[in-house]
Scaffold this motif. Sequence first.
Motif: not given
Ligand code: NZQ
Length: 381
Positions: A37, A39, A94-95, A98, A135, A155, A177, A193
Amino acid sequence: LQNFIYHNPTKIIFGVNTINQLKDNLPRVKILFLYGSGSIKKNETYQKVINNLANHDFIEVGGVAPNPDFDFAVEITKTIKEKNIDFILAVGGGSVIDCAKFLAIAAKYDGDLNDIILGDNAETVTPLPFGVISTLPATGSEMNSGSVMSYKGNKVGVFNSNNYPVFSILDPCLTLSLPKHYIGNGVVDAYVHVLEQYLTFPQSAPLQDRFSESILKTLIEVGTKTYMEPQNLEHRASMFWCTTMALNNLIGVGVESDWSTHALGHQLTSMYGIDHARTLALVWSKNMRLRKENKMEKMLQYGQRVFGINETDNDLAFELTLKATDDFFESLGVPTTFTSYPEVEDDLGFKMMSRLKALKMNTLGEKDDLNIMKIMQIFKL
Ligand code: NZQ
Ligand code: ZN
């Protein structure tokens, strides 16, 4: 230790300024550059990626939201097919990773994309290749083949055993950041984990145990330091390597795992939008306490080896270990009690029960010892 095959083909490119190696690792094909979104536009990551793509044919798509949505991904799949994309570059947490994994499967699937979520069809295709720039140290998605998508209010895990990133760049500079909120989240997610693969029952797997304990101890050490000194690159780099090692399958092969805390945490994210890691901190110790008999031996080992708890009364040692774990999560700003979430109301237990019944999740845990009645107790406020 059970028989196993361990095959993890992801090339890890780790360290300070390794983003500069992106161009040398990208294939000369049409690329989809996928991000979240925004970042990456607020720091220098977007521009660095664009510089590396200078001599490549690419299109970009942003807007992947946390807990990536199936319908959003279906729209991008159309673009991938229309534009004849041959490689996806995912830049984010991760989002985003994924979502790229789902797209890699969807791009090669000719039928109804709902089938990928609802059946075993995700395994039937050879996914499109993709690379990752991570990131956000947290999920380990950068070095495993699973993804989690939001689908009609739930989910859902999407698995394909060939869906590993071709490469993952883990450059700690790109993570500086992150607000402290997400540092805490990342440490807790990775910590749980490890716990879910380690804290089961004795399985004659001493190396798996010690791998796990070393990651837990290192996460306590460098996770705390990173949280206290967010700009310290040395600690950040070690934290990043911990979070990747926590879920790249290495510590999980040859042993039974217990993913019940994740399964229940996902419900809380779907119901209230609570961040993934934060749901785990709410569930873990309550879950363990209900299964004390089956968890006792490993809990005593964990408490002794990781926290140095030498209490001879087993019941007390069990409780002290749960408290030490919850205290660690709280020290990272991650709450362990439902009272921290005013949106969660008294009827949580009943809501959870009807969700789980609808999802046919009647028992959870490595010994199927977590039934619906026990689950209700976890969510009793
Ligand atoms: O969307 P952007 O603008 O990038 O912002 C993100 C988001 O708002 C921000 N962000 C990411 N890198 C940044 C940053 N902000 C500032 N500086 C940076 N360098 O952080 C926010 C959260 O990001 P998100 O990707 O949602 O977080 P996370 O990495 O914790 O991922 C969570 C997702 O991963 C799944 C979860 O269920 C959830 O959907 N999982 C995936 C797994 C897998 N594939 O192995 C295992 C996990 O157990 C988990 O279920
Ligand atoms: Zn997780």
